[in-house]
Design an enzyme around this catalytic site. Structure first.
Site, PDB file in Angstrom:
ATOM      1  N   ASP A 241       0.856  -1.171   0.000  1.00  0.00           N
ATOM      2  CA  ASP A 241       0.000   0.000   0.000  1.00  0.00           C
ATOM      3  C   ASP A 241       0.903   1.235   0.000  1.00  0.00           C
ATOM      4  OD1 ASP A 241      -2.519   1.541   0.516  1.00  0.00           O
ATOM      5  OD2 ASP A 241      -1.461   1.975   2.383  1.00  0.00           O
TER       6      ASP A 241
ATOM      7  N   ASN B  77      -4.754   2.718  -4.376  1.00  0.00           N
ATOM      8  CA  ASN B  77      -5.967   3.363  -4.875  1.00  0.00           C
ATOM      9  C   ASN B  77      -5.642   4.495  -5.848  1.00  0.00           C
ATOM     10  OD1 ASN B  77      -7.961   1.873  -3.539  1.00  0.00           O
ATOM     11  ND2 ASN B  77      -7.956   3.202  -1.748  1.00  0.00           N
TER      12      ASN B  77
END
Length: 223
Positions: free
Chosen positions: A8, A117
């Site tokens: 991430d 994201n």
């Protein structure tokens, strides 16, 4: 097959609270609370949009969350201030342990990917600015599916894009929702608990390992 690590980016490698000093010049002593509220609203918008299947890029969620936070804190920004803050968000600083921790993992033979994201372009900008882009084999973005973590489809997409197998793939994240999403998709997961006060969601699903920082990750996975 070598173990694949999917990192991430926002909050794990890159400090999403890295604009507090800049925000302090705008909102004063409320800057830390403002920054945290902005991040919380940004994530909420990704969750809502993924569930609604009403996608916009991560940068739009970030900008809309900033506008909401300004309204909440009764702290309107000028057009110039807003543009400057959002531009600074594109080059947020990396955590102090990011470069060293990643280099150790790369030297130990792990396959390193950024998994975010954010769009591939935005993530590349962040990693380049932090001087860590060359440590990764590639970037996998949820933007490819026009969705967001923790949609199970994005974890499957990562495996396809990275040529990895779930049993040999670890998610590395500071975000409990992301850890739970990966574990629910059959991965293993390392929670980077960057604050000793950070709670984990009480869902009965626990990280495979928990580490305080990236320098501890290789030993934790091997152990």
């Amino acid at each position: 097959m070598a173990v694949t690590l999917a990192f991430d980016v926002y909050g794990t490698l890159i400090d999403t609270q890295g604009l507090v000093a800049m925000l302090r010049a705008i909102v004063g002593d409320r800057a830390p609370d403002f920054s945290r509220a902005w991040r919380e609203r940004q994530l909420e918008y990704t969750f809502r949009r993924a569930l609604m299947q009403n996608y916009v890029p991560f940068a739009v969620c970030t900008a809309q969350a900033l506008d909401h936070t300004c309204d909440r804190f009764k702290a309107p920004l000028t057009a110039e201030q807003r543009a400057a803050v959002l531009e600074a968000y594109r080059t947020l600083p990396a955590f102090d342990d990011a470069a060293d921790g990643l280099a150790r993992l790369r030297a130990a033979g792990f396959r390193l990917y950024a998994f975010s994201n954010g769009t591939a372009e935005a993530v590349r900008t962040l990693l380049d600015a932090a001087g860590i882009a060359e440590l990764f084999l590639g970037i996998v973005s949820t933007d490819d599916l026009r969705s967001y973590k923790p949609n199970p489809a994005v974890y499957s997409h990562f495996l396809r894009a990275a040529g990895a197998a779930g049993a040999e793939t670890w998610l590395v994240s500071s975000n409990p929702f992301d850890i739970i999403g990966a574990l629910s998709s059959g991965w293993r997961a390392a929670w980077v608990r960057r604050s000793p006060d950070a709670p984990f969601d009480p869902w009965g699903i626990q990280p495979t390992v928990t580490v305080p920082g990236l320098r501890d990750l290789a030993a934790a996975i091997a152990g």
